[in-house]
Scaffold this active site. Structure first.
Site, mmCIF file in Angstrom:
data_model
loop_
_atom_site.group_PDB
_atom_site.id
_atom_site.type_symbol
_atom_site.label_atom_id
_atom_site.label_comp_id
_atom_site.label_asym_id
_atom_site.label_seq_id
_atom_site.Cartn_x
_atom_site.Cartn_y
_atom_site.Cartn_z
ATOM 1 N N TYR A 1 0.824 -1.221 0.000
ATOM 2 C CA TYR A 1 0.000 0.000 0.000
ATOM 3 C C TYR A 1 0.854 1.265 0.000
ATOM 4 C CZ TYR A 1 -4.486 -2.267 0.030
ATOM 5 O OH TYR A 1 -5.581 -2.990 -0.355
ATOM 6 N N ASN B 1 -12.723 3.346 -7.119
ATOM 7 C CA ASN B 1 -11.298 3.638 -7.011
ATOM 8 C C ASN B 1 -10.938 4.141 -5.623
ATOM 9 O OD1 ASN B 1 -11.201 2.944 -9.650
ATOM 10 N ND2 ASN B 1 -11.078 5.031 -10.432
ATOM 11 N N VAL B 2 -9.714 3.827 -5.241
ATOM 12 C CA VAL B 2 -9.225 4.223 -3.920
ATOM 13 C C VAL B 2 -8.105 5.249 -4.062
ATOM 14 C CG1 VAL B 2 -9.852 1.985 -2.947
ATOM 15 C CG2 VAL B 2 -7.536 2.307 -3.841
ATOM 16 N N HIS C 1 -15.069 1.688 -2.095
ATOM 17 C CA HIS C 1 -14.040 0.776 -1.600
ATOM 18 C C HIS C 1 -13.011 1.474 -0.710
ATOM 19 C CE1 HIS C 1 -15.016 -1.984 -5.272
ATOM 20 N NE2 HIS C 1 -15.948 -2.003 -4.353
ATOM 21 N N CYS D 1 -10.240 0.446 17.416
ATOM 22 C CA CYS D 1 -11.249 1.458 17.761
ATOM 23 C C CYS D 1 -11.860 2.114 16.530
ATOM 24 C CB CYS D 1 -10.667 2.511 18.707
ATOM 25 S SG CYS D 1 -9.553 3.681 17.908
ATOM 26 N N ASN E 1 -15.855 2.966 -22.251
ATOM 27 C CA ASN E 1 -14.874 1.896 -22.051
ATOM 28 C C ASN E 1 -14.324 1.502 -23.427
ATOM 29 O OD1 ASN E 1 -13.578 -0.664 -21.398
ATOM 30 N ND2 ASN E 1 -14.853 -0.719 -19.554
HETATM 31 P P1 NAD Z 1 -10.871 -3.456 -13.780
HETATM 32 O O1 NAD Z 1 -9.395 -3.446 -13.718
HETATM 33 O O2 NAD Z 1 -11.579 -4.716 -13.562
HETATM 34 O O3 NAD Z 1 -11.403 -2.860 -15.146
HETATM 35 C C1 NAD Z 1 -10.957 -1.675 -15.687
HETATM 36 C C2 NAD Z 1 -11.795 -1.368 -16.921
HETATM 37 O O4 NAD Z 1 -11.305 -0.135 -17.456
HETATM 38 C C3 NAD Z 1 -11.711 -2.410 -18.037
HETATM 39 O O5 NAD Z 1 -13.010 -2.767 -18.442
HETATM 40 C C4 NAD Z 1 -10.967 -1.672 -19.156
HETATM 41 O O6 NAD Z 1 -11.447 -2.045 -20.447
HETATM 42 C C5 NAD Z 1 -11.323 -0.236 -18.865
HETATM 43 N N1 NAD Z 1 -10.371 0.734 -19.394
HETATM 44 C C6 NAD Z 1 -9.076 0.544 -19.760
HETATM 45 N N2 NAD Z 1 -8.536 1.694 -20.194
HETATM 46 C C7 NAD Z 1 -9.506 2.632 -20.110
HETATM 47 C C8 NAD Z 1 -9.551 4.017 -20.427
HETATM 48 N N3 NAD Z 1 -8.477 4.677 -20.905
HETATM 49 N N4 NAD Z 1 -10.717 4.678 -20.241
HETATM 50 C C9 NAD Z 1 -11.805 4.031 -19.762
HETATM 51 N N5 NAD Z 1 -11.822 2.712 -19.436
HETATM 52 C C10 NAD Z 1 -10.673 2.030 -19.602
HETATM 53 O O7 NAD Z 1 -11.272 -2.349 -12.766
HETATM 54 P P2 NAD Z 1 -12.515 -2.247 -11.874
HETATM 55 O O8 NAD Z 1 -13.706 -2.769 -12.598
HETATM 56 O O9 NAD Z 1 -12.502 -0.867 -11.376
HETATM 57 O O10 NAD Z 1 -12.292 -3.243 -10.655
HETATM 58 C C11 NAD Z 1 -11.084 -3.518 -10.042
HETATM 59 C C12 NAD Z 1 -11.106 -3.291 -8.552
HETATM 60 O O11 NAD Z 1 -9.820 -2.878 -8.198
HETATM 61 C C13 NAD Z 1 -12.009 -2.208 -8.104
HETATM 62 O O12 NAD Z 1 -12.603 -2.627 -6.942
HETATM 63 C C14 NAD Z 1 -11.091 -1.022 -7.812
HETATM 64 O O13 NAD Z 1 -11.433 -0.437 -6.586
HETATM 65 C C15 NAD Z 1 -9.748 -1.593 -7.619
HETATM 66 N N6 NAD Z 1 -8.673 -0.811 -8.249
HETATM 67 C C16 NAD Z 1 -8.602 0.536 -8.052
HETATM 68 C C17 NAD Z 1 -7.611 1.283 -8.669
HETATM 69 C C18 NAD Z 1 -7.584 2.770 -8.447
HETATM 70 O O14 NAD Z 1 -7.978 3.235 -7.383
HETATM 71 N N7 NAD Z 1 -7.177 3.552 -9.453
HETATM 72 C C19 NAD Z 1 -6.662 0.664 -9.485
HETATM 73 C C20 NAD Z 1 -6.740 -0.721 -9.648
HETATM 74 C C21 NAD Z 1 -7.766 -1.440 -9.037
HETATM 75 ZN ZN ZN Z 2 -7.446 2.847 17.998
#
Ligand code: NAD
Ligand code: ZN
Length: 251
Positions: free
Chosen positions: A69, A104-105, A121, A132, A218
């Site tokens: 992380y 996204n996080v 998330h 706590c 997408n």
């Molecule tokens: P995913 O990785 O499953 O899917 C990402 C999607 O984005 C795909 O369908 C892909 O085709 C599409 N994509 C690729 N390039 C793109 C662009 N330029 N513009 C628009 N779309 C594009 O991601 P998810 O469905 O978000 O799930 C993964 C899990 O992992 C989630 O729970 C997420 O919280 C977490 N995650 C978060 C981050 C972050 O915070 N940035 C990064 C990685 C994973």
């Molecule tokens: Zn505490």
């Protein structure tokens, strides 16, 4: 439907609506330099995210999970919101009723100016006490970590990233807020999610069933794009600014 017609139809739906829900996934941050989990660059020291972002992984090796992380937080800190995040931040002022629900996080939506948002998330900008529940800012990821596992100032409990891990329950209220918005929305804009993570995908499909106009942005075809009224096929950093221009042209 060609690309121009798709953009026009999406802009018109946004223009007419008063209640809007936006759902975003990792794809929206790709053009900011943040890899998705499923795409290339998704591995860290040979581990998949599913092997690190779990309560079991943290229990077995908290220092390793913290290292991962911290690495991600440092990476995200070097990245800036892109045109897609910026359009979504501007979009919220056009609707009396608006919610952004992101998976996204990375904190890029709030950094772009989004305020009416729920981070389904959690966020890498905070950590939480296991005992706590106190929330504190995420430690400086590039500071030398004397203690690889931070402790709570209040109760000395072990801190963990304030992130929803695989296999954990959503926090009370978070999903309910997004579900309420999905129920009421006239238009739902989905950006950069594979639709493989439920319930966010379910929110989009449920809103559509209840009559919302569904727009998906997408480069790939997904279960969501198959159900969408309009699929804007391409990168969101390019297509959302074009959509914004169309919307402004309507008034
Ligand atoms: P995913 O990785 O499953 O899917 C990402 C999607 O984005 C795909 O369908 C892909 O085709 C599409 N994509 C690729 N390039 C793109 C662009 N330029 N513009 C628009 N779309 C594009 O991601 P998810 O469905 O978000 O799930 C993964 C899990 O992992 C989630 O729970 C997420 O919280 C977490 N995650 C978060 C981050 C972050 O915070 N940035 C990064 C990685 C994973
Ligand atoms: Zn505490």
């Amino acid at each position: 439907m060609d690309d121009q017609e798709a953009l026009s139809r999406a802009a018109e739906a946004l223009f007419r609506a008063e209640r809007c829900l936006v759902l975003t996934g990792a794809g929206i941050s790709l053009e900011s330099g943040i890899p998705t989990f499923r795409g290339p660059g998704g591995l860290w020291e040979g581990f998949r995210a599913e092997e690190l972002a779990t309560p079991e992984a943290f229990a077995a090796n908290p220092a390793r999970v913290w290292r991962w992380y911290r690495w991600r937080a440092a990476q995200y800190g070097d990245c800036a919101p892109n045109g897609g995040h910026e359009v979504i931040a501007k979009l919220e002022d056009r609707f009396p009723d608006f919610l952004l629900a992101t998976q996204n996080v990375d904190g890029l939506h709030p950094r772009a100016g989004s305020r009416r948002l729920v981070e389904l998330h959690g966020t890498i900008t905070q950590m939480r006490c296991e005992i706590c529940g106190a929330l504190e800012p995420f430690p400086d990821p590039v500071a030398p970590d004397e203690d690889p596992i931070p402790r709570c100032d209040g109760c000395h409990g072990r801190m963990r990233p304030h992130i929803l891990w695989f296999g954990e329950q959503y926090w009370p209220g978070v999903l309910e807020r997004a579900m309420g918005a999905a129920r009421d929305a006239e238009v739902v804009l989905v950006v950069g999610t594979s639709g493989q993570v439920w319930p966010p995908a379910m929110l989009a499909l449920q809103a559509k069933r209840l009559g919302a106009f569904l727009i998906d942005v997408n480069p790939d075809a997904t279960e969501i794009s198959a159900a969408a009224d309009v699929h804007l096929r391409g990168p969101s950093g390019e297509l959302l600014p074009l959509l914004w221009e169309r919307l402004l042209a309507l008034g």
